[in-house]
Write a protein that holds these residues in place. Structure first.
Motif, PDB file in Angstrom:
ATOM      1  N   GLU A  64       0.818  -1.211   0.000  1.00 34.79           N
ATOM      2  CA  GLU A  64       0.000   0.000   0.000  1.00 34.79           C
ATOM      3  C   GLU A  64       0.851   1.259   0.000  1.00 34.79           C
ATOM      4  N   LYS A  65       1.979   1.203   0.685  1.00 42.08           N
ATOM      5  CA  LYS A  65       2.856   2.364   0.785  1.00 42.08           C
ATOM      6  C   LYS A  65       4.287   1.927   0.508  1.00 42.08           C
ATOM      7  N   GLY A 107       2.359  -0.169  -5.919  1.00 43.16           N
ATOM      8  CA  GLY A 107       1.749   0.439  -4.742  1.00 43.16           C
ATOM      9  C   GLY A 107       1.951   1.937  -4.766  1.00 43.16           C
ATOM     10  N   LYS A 108       1.407   2.603  -3.761  1.00 44.06           N
ATOM     11  CA  LYS A 108       1.499   4.062  -3.685  1.00 44.06           C
ATOM     12  C   LYS A 108       2.896   4.481  -3.219  1.00 44.06           C
TER      13      LYS A 108
END
Length: 146
Positions: A64-65, A107-108
């Motif tokens: 996600e990160k 992902g971000k």
């Protein structure tokens, strides 16, 4: 007061580290063994170049990160001589660009840095120019992935 942490891998919120482009005499086995003990995945420059960009990206898990640290000395000394630890056997600009611009699909990207550029070792300025171009390319890829 909590335990003092010396590396990013010891931080509780860091879930995993993938190091790409490790090479040379300045990376003795005990350093890579220590990184592996903390769960780091290490892909040497030689293996990454032989296997190709697509394979390298398959080794990076989705998250996600993602925080990215770009070390200019992972590029070959012939294209980025302006670093304190130039060494043959690194990536070309195109290889690095292709890996970086594909990363936002994993992902971000929440942040990144680019380190080890030392203009004192490169009076031509090519290393700084290459570093700036990689930053621009990466920022554009991050923007385009949104």
């Amino acid at each position: 007061m909590g335990k003092f942490r010396t590396t990013a891998s010891e931080l509780e919120h860091v879930k995993g580290i993938t190091q790409i482009g490790i090479r040379g005499l300045l990376n003795p086995t005990f350093i890579t063994d220590n990184a592996k003990e903390y769960g780091s995945k290490i892909i040497t420059a030689e293996k990454a170049i032989k296997q190709g960009t697509k394979w390298v990206l398959e080794q990076i898990p989705y998250d996600e990160k993602i925080y990215v640290s770009i070390d200019i000395d992972s590029l070959d000394a012939s294209v980025a001589p302006g670093t304190g630890t130039p060494e043959p056997g690194g990536f070309t600009y195109l290889q690095m660009r292709d890996m970086l611009t594909a990363l936002p699909k994993k992902g971000k990207i929440v942040g990144f840095d680019l380190v080890e550029v030392n203009s004192l070792y490169d009076p031509t300025g090519v290393t700084a120019q290459l570093a700036a171009r990689l930053v621009i390319d990466f920022l554009a890829a991050i923007r385009d992935e949104k």
